[in-house]
Motif scaffolding. Structure first.
Motif, mmCIF file in Angstrom:
data_model
loop_
_atom_site.group_PDB
_atom_site.id
_atom_site.type_symbol
_atom_site.label_atom_id
_atom_site.label_comp_id
_atom_site.label_asym_id
_atom_site.label_seq_id
_atom_site.Cartn_x
_atom_site.Cartn_y
_atom_site.Cartn_z
ATOM 1 N N ALA A 127 0.820 -1.224 0.000
ATOM 2 C CA ALA A 127 0.000 0.000 0.000
ATOM 3 C C ALA A 127 0.845 1.262 0.000
ATOM 4 C CB ALA A 127 -0.939 -0.008 1.198
ATOM 5 N N GLY A 128 1.867 1.322 -0.825
ATOM 6 C CA GLY A 128 2.635 2.555 -1.027
ATOM 7 C C GLY A 128 3.111 3.177 0.274
ATOM 8 N N ARG A 129 2.908 4.513 0.393
ATOM 9 C CA ARG A 129 3.431 5.232 1.553
ATOM 10 C C ARG A 129 2.446 5.210 2.716
ATOM 11 N NH1 ARG A 129 5.680 10.901 -0.421
ATOM 12 N NH2 ARG A 129 6.145 11.127 1.779
ATOM 13 N N VAL A 130 1.878 4.051 2.987
ATOM 14 C CA VAL A 130 0.908 3.963 4.081
ATOM 15 C C VAL A 130 1.575 4.298 5.421
ATOM 16 C CG1 VAL A 130 1.189 1.485 4.456
ATOM 17 C CG2 VAL A 130 -0.996 2.545 4.945
ATOM 18 N N TRP A 131 2.871 3.992 5.535
ATOM 19 C CA TRP A 131 3.616 4.366 6.748
ATOM 20 C C TRP A 131 3.579 5.883 6.921
ATOM 21 C CZ3 TRP A 131 6.032 3.357 11.208
ATOM 22 C CH2 TRP A 131 6.969 4.278 11.657
ATOM 23 N N CYS A 132 3.870 6.611 5.810
ATOM 24 C CA CYS A 132 3.913 8.084 5.880
ATOM 25 C C CYS A 132 2.536 8.644 6.255
ATOM 26 C CB CYS A 132 4.321 8.671 4.533
ATOM 27 S SG CYS A 132 5.847 8.027 3.882
ATOM 28 N N ASN A 259 -2.013 2.772 -4.304
ATOM 29 C CA ASN A 259 -1.673 4.165 -4.032
ATOM 30 C C ASN A 259 -2.934 5.006 -4.165
ATOM 31 O OD1 ASN A 259 1.276 4.308 -3.644
ATOM 32 N ND2 ASN A 259 1.324 3.398 -5.687
ATOM 33 N N VAL A 260 -2.963 6.119 -3.438
ATOM 34 C CA VAL A 260 -4.112 7.016 -3.595
ATOM 35 C C VAL A 260 -4.068 7.582 -5.018
ATOM 36 C CG1 VAL A 260 -5.214 9.136 -2.801
ATOM 37 C CG2 VAL A 260 -4.212 7.562 -1.146
ATOM 38 N N ILE A 314 1.525 11.953 0.794
ATOM 39 C CA ILE A 314 1.893 10.992 1.839
ATOM 40 C C ILE A 314 0.870 9.856 1.938
ATOM 41 C CG2 ILE A 314 3.270 12.612 3.213
ATOM 42 C CD1 ILE A 314 0.764 12.883 5.059
ATOM 43 N N GLN A 315 -0.055 9.789 1.010
ATOM 44 C CA GLN A 315 -1.025 8.681 0.931
ATOM 45 C C GLN A 315 -1.906 8.589 2.180
ATOM 46 O OE1 GLN A 315 -0.925 6.229 -1.757
ATOM 47 N NE2 GLN A 315 0.508 7.576 -2.766
ATOM 48 N N CYS A 316 -2.336 9.752 2.670
ATOM 49 C CA CYS A 316 -3.129 9.729 3.900
ATOM 50 C C CYS A 316 -4.596 9.414 3.652
ATOM 51 C CB CYS A 316 -3.009 11.066 4.623
ATOM 52 S SG CYS A 316 -3.721 12.434 3.699
ATOM 53 N N GLY A 317 -5.038 9.545 2.415
ATOM 54 C CA GLY A 317 -6.416 9.175 2.076
ATOM 55 C C GLY A 317 -7.451 10.251 2.393
ATOM 56 N N LEU A 318 -7.009 11.421 2.898
ATOM 57 C CA LEU A 318 -8.000 12.442 3.262
ATOM 58 C C LEU A 318 -8.709 13.010 2.031
ATOM 59 C CD1 LEU A 318 -6.189 14.355 6.157
ATOM 60 C CD2 LEU A 318 -7.844 12.496 6.276
ATOM 61 N N CYS A 319 -8.014 13.039 0.890
ATOM 62 C CA CYS A 319 -8.674 13.521 -0.332
ATOM 63 C C CYS A 319 -9.758 12.525 -0.773
ATOM 64 C CB CYS A 319 -7.667 13.767 -1.446
ATOM 65 S SG CYS A 319 -6.594 12.378 -1.764
ATOM 66 N N ILE A 320 -9.614 11.252 -0.413
ATOM 67 C CA ILE A 320 -10.667 10.273 -0.733
ATOM 68 C C ILE A 320 -11.926 10.643 0.050
ATOM 69 C CG2 ILE A 320 -11.336 7.831 -0.681
ATOM 70 C CD1 ILE A 320 -8.393 7.089 -0.733
ATOM 71 N N TYR A 339 -7.772 4.219 -3.243
ATOM 72 C CA TYR A 339 -6.536 3.415 -3.261
ATOM 73 C C TYR A 339 -6.635 2.491 -4.475
ATOM 74 C CZ TYR A 339 -4.737 4.932 1.224
ATOM 75 O OH TYR A 339 -4.203 5.692 2.228
ATOM 76 N N ASP A 340 -5.716 2.623 -5.396
ATOM 77 C CA ASP A 340 -5.803 1.868 -6.643
ATOM 78 C C ASP A 340 -4.389 1.524 -7.119
ATOM 79 O OD1 ASP A 340 -7.048 0.627 -8.695
ATOM 80 O OD2 ASP A 340 -7.938 2.423 -9.580
ATOM 81 N N THR A 341 -4.297 0.590 -8.059
ATOM 82 C CA THR A 341 -2.977 0.222 -8.591
ATOM 83 C C THR A 341 -2.893 0.633 -10.066
ATOM 84 O OG1 THR A 341 -3.684 -1.943 -9.370
ATOM 85 C CG2 THR A 341 -2.933 -1.818 -7.094
ATOM 86 N N GLU A 342 -1.679 0.799 -10.532
ATOM 87 C CA GLU A 342 -1.500 1.156 -11.956
ATOM 88 C C GLU A 342 -2.024 0.050 -12.848
ATOM 89 O OE1 GLU A 342 2.410 2.505 -13.054
ATOM 90 O OE2 GLU A 342 2.560 3.648 -11.195
ATOM 91 N N VAL A 343 -1.861 -1.191 -12.390
ATOM 92 C CA VAL A 343 -2.355 -2.339 -13.175
ATOM 93 C C VAL A 343 -3.863 -2.218 -13.374
ATOM 94 C CG1 VAL A 343 -2.773 -4.831 -13.033
ATOM 95 C CG2 VAL A 343 -0.520 -3.923 -12.532
#
Ligand code: SF4
Ligand code: SF4
Length: 501
Positions: A127-132, A259-260, A314-320, A339-343
């Motif tokens: 999940a990308g920068r989920v830590w950040c 990633n978001v 930072i992939q916080c998801g707040l824009c979602i 949260y989506d993937t390029e694939v």
């Protein structure tokens, strides 16, 4: 591929229509652009939704653990520290609940660092920068400082207007209140840190009565300053410019990582609500994005996710959450940002169903390394010796020839007792038949049996003499010192040499 951090207006606030306008202006005036651009202040707007709730929950749990853990007690028996997590520098021990690490076992730290690095890589692969976005201390404290700022100064628009307005008593009081609470949180953050290095209740009392060591006050001062500066003033600049992880993460990520993402295929062509409705009525294509900029307004780093992946995100998801609220209001399906993937972006464009591929070579590799490192640590922890011995042969003289022809060697022997109680230990010599072992400075009763007592959780140093009388020794003889816990318990041995002429 990741784009650079967003270009934002240097004149005013980010969010709103400013970034797009600034980008256009920047392109036209590229030649005149100064090398240094002042940082535009970001005013994140309050948002509610699933990811905001997750972030609050993570904040409460992580800060709760950080601030309260030093006060958790753990009974290790009389005379031993009763703090569950303690870095005891004077006693040269690290305590973590039932685990007690000695200085010579610092390799456990290496194991922990390997596991932490692999866990970070695994999070990134999934999940990308989920830590950040959720767990990084910079994010957690900045989130808390934002909440305090909102409490004193109101939401985005109120803060922007107040900052542009002249100073009044109300503005002064609100700003002073905010900075006072920020400093209080920063001070308590530093205070909590030093409690991990001494008995917490005692240190709190000593700090309050100004009897704590200077290093405790100095550490609190430094951490107060860094927390206040990084979380209160520098905020997103730490993530965008100072932290190396976004660059490392960008090199490690792949097309299967979540990633978001702004779902461009669904959102474009963007237009206002009215214009979209007109276009749809005419049977013309209209995307779901109504260009309201709510996703930008809530972003703590000022990113417009519609511009694509960015080091600033930072992939916080707040824009979602922000976009879902807008979609609900205009009656369109949720997760225009998700949260989506390029694939999956490619697959949807080809009319294929999305997939979630968690089991991949890299995720298996990371899990494998974590399992191996964790397994080794667990095995060595469970089977670690509670008895140890080390020997240092005298260097000068290496041996002494006595008047009666016998040869004597001297040694410094260290016996470790990691048991939670004192133990009697028997020292013996192997490999040199006929040699006499003498432990200097113990009682004659103990000397006969070569028995010494070693206190709980302690090391005892002994001066040991080995003498060979009846025959001349070879120049080098292989010997071993063996120590056995009383009652035929655990045994430890170490090899050395007996030197002759
Ligand atoms: S919040 Fe959603 S609808 Fe509004 S601008 Fe962002 S992506 Fe478009
Ligand atoms: S773009 Fe969205 S996910 Fe990225 S930092 Fe901004 S709000 Fe968070």
């Amino acid at each position: 591929m990741l784009a650079d951090p967003p270009v934002v207006s240097s004149a005013g606030h980010t969010g709103g229509k400013a970034p797009a306008a600034a980008a256009g202006a920047a392109a036209m005036a590229a030649d005149d652009e100064p090398l240094y651009a002042a940082r535009p202040k970001i005013y994140p707007q309050k948002v509610s939704g699933t990811f905001r709730r997750i972030k609050w929950a993570v904040l409460l749990v992580t800060l709760g653990i950080y601030y309260l853990l030093p006060f958790v007690r753990w009974d290790r028996g009389e005379g031993a520290p009763s703090q569950a997590v303690l870095v005891d520098f004077p006693g040269r021990r690290f305590y973590f609940f039932f685990i007690e690490i000695w200085p010579q076992e610092v390799y456990y730290l290496t194991g922990l660092l390997i596991i932490a690095a692999m866990a970070l890589f695994l999070m990134n692969a999934v999940a990308g920068r989920v830590w950040c976005g959720y767990l990084c201390p910079q994010t957690v404290w900045t989130d808390l400082f934002f909440a305090v700022e909102r409490f004193f100064e109101g939401d985005r628009r109120a803060r922007m207007q107040r900052d542009d307005a002249p100073w009044t008593t109300d503005k002064l009081l609100r700003k002073a209140g905010k900075h006072a609470v920020w400093l209080l949180i920063a001070w308590w953050t530093g205070g909590a840190w030093v409690l991990y290095f001494a008995d917490a209740p005692t240190l709190v009392k000593d700090l309050a009565t100004f009897q704590a060591p200077f290093i405790a006050y100095a550490s609190i001062g430094v951490l107060t300053f860094t927390t206040y500066t990084l979380a209160g003033h520098m905020r997103e600049q730490v993530c965008v410019y100072m932290c190396p992880w976004p660059r490392i993460q960008a090199a490690l990520t792949d097309e299967y990582a979540l990633n978001v993402t702004y779902r461009r295929d669904r959102g474009e062509p963007r237009a206002s609500v009215k214009k979209s409705a007109v276009l749809r009525d005419k049977g013309l294509p209209a995307g779901d994005c109504v260009d309201c900029n709510q996703c930008v307004a809530v972003c703590p780093t000022g990113v417009d996710i519609r511009d694509g992946a960015s080091l600033g995100c930072i992939q916080c998801g707040l824009c979602i959450d922000a976009c879902d609220t807008v979609m609900a209001k205009i009656g369109r399906p949720e997760r225009l940002i998700a949260y989506d993937t390029e694939v999956n972006i490619r697959r949807r464009a080809e009319g294929l169903a999305p997939i979630l591929q968690l089991i991949r070579v890299r995720t298996l590799l990371y899990v494998g390394i974590i399992a191996i490192a964790g397994g080794i640590m667990l095995y060595t922890l469970v089977n670690r010796a509670t008895l140890g011995i080390s020997v240092l042969h005298d260097r000068n003289p290496i041996f002494v020839q006595m008047a009666d022809g016998s040869v004597r060697n001297g040694y410094t022997v260290r016996i470790l007792n990691k048991q939670p109680q004192a133990q009697e230990m028997t020292l013996a010599l192997e490999g040199l038949p006929g040699a006499a072992l003498e432990i200097v400075g113990i009682t004659s009763a103990e000397a006969q049996r070569h028995v010494v007592e070693v206190g709980r959780d302690q090391t005892r140093e002994l001066r040991v003499l080995v003498t060979l009388k009846d025959r001349p020794p070879a120049s080098t003889n292989d010997i071993a010192f063996v120590v056995t816990a009383s009652g035929g318990g655990e045994t430890a041995r170490t090899a050395d040499h007996f030197r002759g002429p």
